[in-house]
Design an enzyme around this catalytic site. Structure first.
Site, PDB file in Angstrom:
ATOM      1  CB  VAL A  48      -4.517   0.938  -2.158  1.00  0.00           C
ATOM      2  CG1 VAL A  48      -5.608   1.936  -2.519  1.00  0.00           C
ATOM      3  CG2 VAL A  48      -3.240   1.670  -1.748  1.00  0.00           C
ATOM      4  CB  CYS A  49      -7.469  -3.212  -3.638  1.00  0.00           C
ATOM      5  SG  CYS A  49      -8.962  -3.997  -4.193  1.00  0.00           S
ATOM      6  CB  VAL A 245     -10.319  24.138  -7.294  1.00  0.00           C
ATOM      7  CG1 VAL A 245      -9.991  24.689  -5.919  1.00  0.00           C
ATOM      8  CG2 VAL A 245     -11.729  23.558  -7.308  1.00  0.00           C
ATOM      9  CG  ASP A 319      -2.357   0.996  -8.828  1.00  0.00           C
ATOM     10  OD1 ASP A 319      -2.909   0.231  -9.647  1.00  0.00           O
ATOM     11  OD2 ASP A 319      -2.989   1.625  -7.964  1.00  0.00           O
ATOM     12  CG  HIS A 451     -36.989 -13.564 -21.308  1.00  0.00           C
ATOM     13  ND1 HIS A 451     -36.736 -12.273 -21.724  1.00  0.00           N
ATOM     14  CD2 HIS A 451     -38.317 -13.618 -21.000  1.00  0.00           C
ATOM     15  CE1 HIS A 451     -37.869 -11.586 -21.682  1.00  0.00           C
ATOM     16  NE2 HIS A 451     -38.839 -12.381 -21.241  1.00  0.00           N
TER      17      HIS A 451
HETATM   18  P1  FAD Z   1      -1.645  -1.424  -3.764  1.00  0.00           P
HETATM   19  O1  FAD Z   1      -2.996  -1.955  -3.545  1.00  0.00           O
HETATM   20  O2  FAD Z   1      -1.466   0.059  -3.824  1.00  0.00           O
HETATM   21  O3  FAD Z   1      -0.740  -2.022  -2.611  1.00  0.00           O
HETATM   22  C1  FAD Z   1       0.588  -1.694  -2.479  1.00  0.00           C
HETATM   23  C2  FAD Z   1       1.046  -2.116  -1.100  1.00  0.00           C
HETATM   24  O4  FAD Z   1       2.454  -1.948  -1.049  1.00  0.00           O
HETATM   25  C3  FAD Z   1       0.466  -1.270   0.020  1.00  0.00           C
HETATM   26  O5  FAD Z   1      -0.166  -2.104   0.960  1.00  0.00           O
HETATM   27  C4  FAD Z   1       1.690  -0.570   0.617  1.00  0.00           C
HETATM   28  O6  FAD Z   1       1.599  -0.470   2.026  1.00  0.00           O
HETATM   29  C5  FAD Z   1       2.817  -1.518   0.230  1.00  0.00           C
HETATM   30  N1  FAD Z   1       4.124  -0.879   0.132  1.00  0.00           N
HETATM   31  C6  FAD Z   1       4.466   0.246  -0.543  1.00  0.00           C
HETATM   32  N2  FAD Z   1       5.788   0.485  -0.433  1.00  0.00           N
HETATM   33  C7  FAD Z   1       6.298  -0.528   0.317  1.00  0.00           C
HETATM   34  C8  FAD Z   1       7.594  -0.851   0.775  1.00  0.00           C
HETATM   35  N3  FAD Z   1       8.653  -0.099   0.471  1.00  0.00           N
HETATM   36  N4  FAD Z   1       7.749  -1.936   1.551  1.00  0.00           N
HETATM   37  C9  FAD Z   1       6.694  -2.719   1.861  1.00  0.00           C
HETATM   38  N5  FAD Z   1       5.451  -2.476   1.444  1.00  0.00           N
HETATM   39  C10 FAD Z   1       5.260  -1.389   0.682  1.00  0.00           C
HETATM   40  N6  FAD Z   1      -9.559  -0.707  -8.529  1.00  0.00           N
HETATM   41  C11 FAD Z   1     -10.424  -1.568  -9.087  1.00  0.00           C
HETATM   42  O7  FAD Z   1     -10.014  -2.413  -9.880  1.00  0.00           O
HETATM   43  N7  FAD Z   1     -11.763  -1.538  -8.776  1.00  0.00           N
HETATM   44  C12 FAD Z   1     -12.269  -0.624  -7.914  1.00  0.00           C
HETATM   45  O8  FAD Z   1     -13.475  -0.612  -7.671  1.00  0.00           O
HETATM   46  C13 FAD Z   1     -11.382   0.300  -7.312  1.00  0.00           C
HETATM   47  N8  FAD Z   1     -11.843   1.199  -6.433  1.00  0.00           N
HETATM   48  C14 FAD Z   1     -10.953   2.048  -5.832  1.00  0.00           C
HETATM   49  C15 FAD Z   1     -11.442   2.968  -4.922  1.00  0.00           C
HETATM   50  C16 FAD Z   1     -10.586   3.841  -4.289  1.00  0.00           C
HETATM   51  C17 FAD Z   1     -11.136   4.836  -3.293  1.00  0.00           C
HETATM   52  C18 FAD Z   1      -9.184   3.778  -4.567  1.00  0.00           C
HETATM   53  C19 FAD Z   1      -8.220   4.690  -3.867  1.00  0.00           C
HETATM   54  C20 FAD Z   1      -8.683   2.858  -5.465  1.00  0.00           C
HETATM   55  C21 FAD Z   1      -9.573   1.995  -6.116  1.00  0.00           C
HETATM   56  N9  FAD Z   1      -9.121   1.069  -7.054  1.00  0.00           N
HETATM   57  C22 FAD Z   1     -10.004   0.220  -7.649  1.00  0.00           C
HETATM   58  C23 FAD Z   1      -7.704   0.995  -7.458  1.00  0.00           C
HETATM   59  C24 FAD Z   1      -7.020  -0.172  -6.751  1.00  0.00           C
HETATM   60  O9  FAD Z   1      -7.128   0.016  -5.357  1.00  0.00           O
HETATM   61  C25 FAD Z   1      -5.573  -0.270  -7.172  1.00  0.00           C
HETATM   62  O10 FAD Z   1      -5.501  -0.352  -8.578  1.00  0.00           O
HETATM   63  C26 FAD Z   1      -4.928  -1.511  -6.575  1.00  0.00           C
HETATM   64  O11 FAD Z   1      -4.993  -1.483  -5.174  1.00  0.00           O
HETATM   65  C27 FAD Z   1      -3.473  -1.620  -7.036  1.00  0.00           C
HETATM   66  O12 FAD Z   1      -2.917  -2.761  -6.486  1.00  0.00           O
HETATM   67  P2  FAD Z   1      -1.355  -2.915  -6.274  1.00  0.00           P
HETATM   68  O13 FAD Z   1      -1.159  -4.335  -5.894  1.00  0.00           O
HETATM   69  O14 FAD Z   1      -0.617  -2.384  -7.418  1.00  0.00           O
HETATM   70  O15 FAD Z   1      -0.947  -1.978  -5.052  1.00  0.00           O
END
Ligand code: FAD
Length: 478
Positions: A48-49, A245, A319, A451
């Site tokens: 997602v990141c 809302v 997450d 500075h």
């Molecule tokens: P994710 O990044 O959610 O990745 C999980 C992956 O697992 C995905 O690619 C998915 O396809 C895969 N997956 C899921 N189920 C399966 C399965 N059964 N088999 C195979 N693959 C699977 N965080 C920050 O720290 N700084 C920021 O500036 C920030 N900005 C953000 C802006 C937005 C708009 C959003 C939505 C989020 C933002 N975040 C930010 C949050 C950040 O994106 C998440 O905290 C981070 O991506 C979590 O990482 P993760 O590795 O837990 O999982």
């Protein structure tokens, strides 16, 4: 023809999900000598990141910042005229950033000889899973250990669901930047709503933000939020607090939204588009019932300090393993989990996890906030340095900032740092390091800061704690 039907892989470690948590864990494990398989539906690691979160939003926020600065430059005697927005080109820039980063992670997978399986994983038991491959067929994976890093998705609220309406967006839809709508309602005054709302507002959309709590960014210290809120109110059409809302209806010219305020008074307003950003919820992982893994009532996988689940072979990070849902928390958990799998005596127990809102001004905090201290009934001393007294802030014409230290009385240890102002997201690193290293206020006071820099506000914040900040006269009360 199904090319890989019933293929099988055996590996030391399997990582499910290639977001910042999963790919960091996989890369680190490979560097430490484990054989690794990494599974995700995306063509390359990023999650997602990188694909629809941190990175594309920051690319758009960077452009918004340039537009803002160019507009503001007229007050310094430099006028550029109104910006012309080429939405396709702007989207192209954002997409290029994502492509470049994910091409890079793809190359790193190959360089580290990690087996990357593109598809969806389902656990079959504590040491086996099956991947439904995107190109067709399945692949069985047996493993010594597994790390579940399947991330999260935008939370949905039934009353706001108009799933088939292209006018209703979540953060992913907003980042697609289909057009610059005339009007946009952002539901939710959290960091994602404010970041994306500011992008659209700067591009020329009339943005309204609605939040049911009494203030924006619930959880952050009010004095820091006040600085940001002032600016958000300036660039937005309206900021509606303590307002819910209670209904959305699609009509010919937009979405008709029904608001209900604190006095239960209702009114309708039509918006061209609506962005729902009311939080995120953990993804579910199919096959958990074939293991001892437990989840809590919000759906987060329960883990111990090593990030181990109730199933000894399986770990969970990022997450899906709980708050704060931030990329850097995910990646650090990933490394800790790998260390634990390698048999090291580790625990994921950070003294501080920074949080940054990348709006203009940026708002960042790390460690204990004043709000948390109050909730915990913990006595703390607060020291503040207003940026109006910073030479650097004056020279960039941004005196609206504030740097704040949360200090433990007696020991004078730095427990928390909060900063609002341009560059706060970079500046907060010093605070996190100070907290992790158990620094006391005099460490920050005596460390020579270059500075003129905004980082001096951290040093002068510590000087202010002792009542002798050079650029403000606020003697310590006896
Ligand atoms: P994710 O990044 O959610 O990745 C999980 C992956 O697992 C995905 O690619 C998915 O396809 C895969 N997956 C899921 N189920 C399966 C399965 N059964 N088999 C195979 N693959 C699977 N965080 C920050 O720290 N700084 C920021 O500036 C920030 N900005 C953000 C802006 C937005 C708009 C959003 C939505 C989020 C933002 N975040 C930010 C949050 C950040 O994106 C998440 O905290 C981070 O991506 C979590 O990482 P993760 O590795 O837990 O999982």
């Amino acid at each position: 023809m199904r090319p890989y039907t019933d293929m099988a892989t055996q590996t030391d470690l399997v990582v499910i999900g290639a977001g910042p948590g999963g790919y960091t864990a996989a890369f680190y494990a490979a560097d430490r000598g484990l054989s690794v398989a990494l599974i995700d539906r995306e063509p390359n690691p990023g999650g997602v990141c990188v694909y629809r979160g941190c990175i594309p939003s920051k690319a758009l926020l960077h452009v918004a910042k340039v537009i803002d600065e160019a507009t503001h430059a007229s007050s310094w005697g430099v006028s550029f005229g109104a910006p012309k927005i080429d939405v396709d080109k702007l989207r192209g820039f954002k997409d290029r950033v994502v492509k470049q980063l994910t091409t890079g992670t793809g190359q790193l997978v190959k360089a580290r000889k990690i087996k990357y399986l593109r598809g969806t994983a389902t656990l079959l038991g504590p040491t086996s899973l099956e991947v439904a491959l995107l190109e067709g067929g399945t692949e069985q994976v047996t493993f010594g250990h597994g790390i579940i890093a399947v991330g999260s998705q935008p939370a949905k609220v039934p009353v706001l669901s108009l799933d088939d309406s292209p006018r209703m967006m979540d953060s992913t839809g907003a980042l697609d930047l289909e057009n610059v709508p005339k009007s946009l309602l952002v539901i939710g005054g959290g960091y994602i709503g404010l970041e994306l709302g500011s992008v659209y507002a700067t591009l020329g959309t009339k943005v309204t933000v609605v939040e049911m709590m009494p203030g924006l960014l619930p959880g952050a210290d009010r004095d820091l939020v006040a600085v940001l809120a002032k600016r958000i109110e300036k660039i937005c059409e309206a900021v509606l607090l303590e307002t819910k809302v209670v209904g959305v209806k699609e009509q010919k010219d937009g979405i008709s939204v029904t608001f209900e305020d604190a006095n239960l008074a209702r009114r309708d307003q039509v918006f061209e588009k609506v962005l729902v950003s009311v939080g995120r919820k953990p993804n579910t992982m199919a096959g958990l019932d074939k293991t001892k893994v437990e989840t809590d009532q919000r759906g987060f996988i329960k883990v111990d300090a090593r990030r181990r689940t109730a199933e000894p072979t399986l770990y969970a990070i990022g997450d899906v393993a709980g708050e704060p849902m931030l990329a850097h928390k995910a990646s650090h958990e990933g490394r800790a989990a790998v260390d634990a799998i390698l048999g090291e005596d580790v625990a994921f127990e950070p003294a501080a996890i920074p949080a940054v809102v990348f709006t203009d001004p940026e708002l960042a905090w790390t460690g204990l906030t004043e709000t948390e201290a109050q909730k915990l009934g913990k006595r703390v001393e607060i020291s503040k340095f207003p940026w109006i007294a910073s030479g650097r802030a004056l020279s960039i014409d941004r005196t609206d900032g504030l740097t704040k230290l949360v200090i433990e009385p007696g020991s004078e240890r730095v427990l928390g740092v909060g900063i609002v102002g341009p560059g706060a997201g970079e500046l907060i690193a010093e605070g996190t390091l100070a907290i992790e290293m158990g620094a006391v206020a005099s460490d920050l006071e005596l460390t020579i800061h270059a500075h003129p820099t905004l980082s001096e506000t951290v040093m002068e914040g510590a000087e202010a704690f002792f009542g002798n900040a050079t650029h403000i006269h606020r003697p310590k009360r006896k």
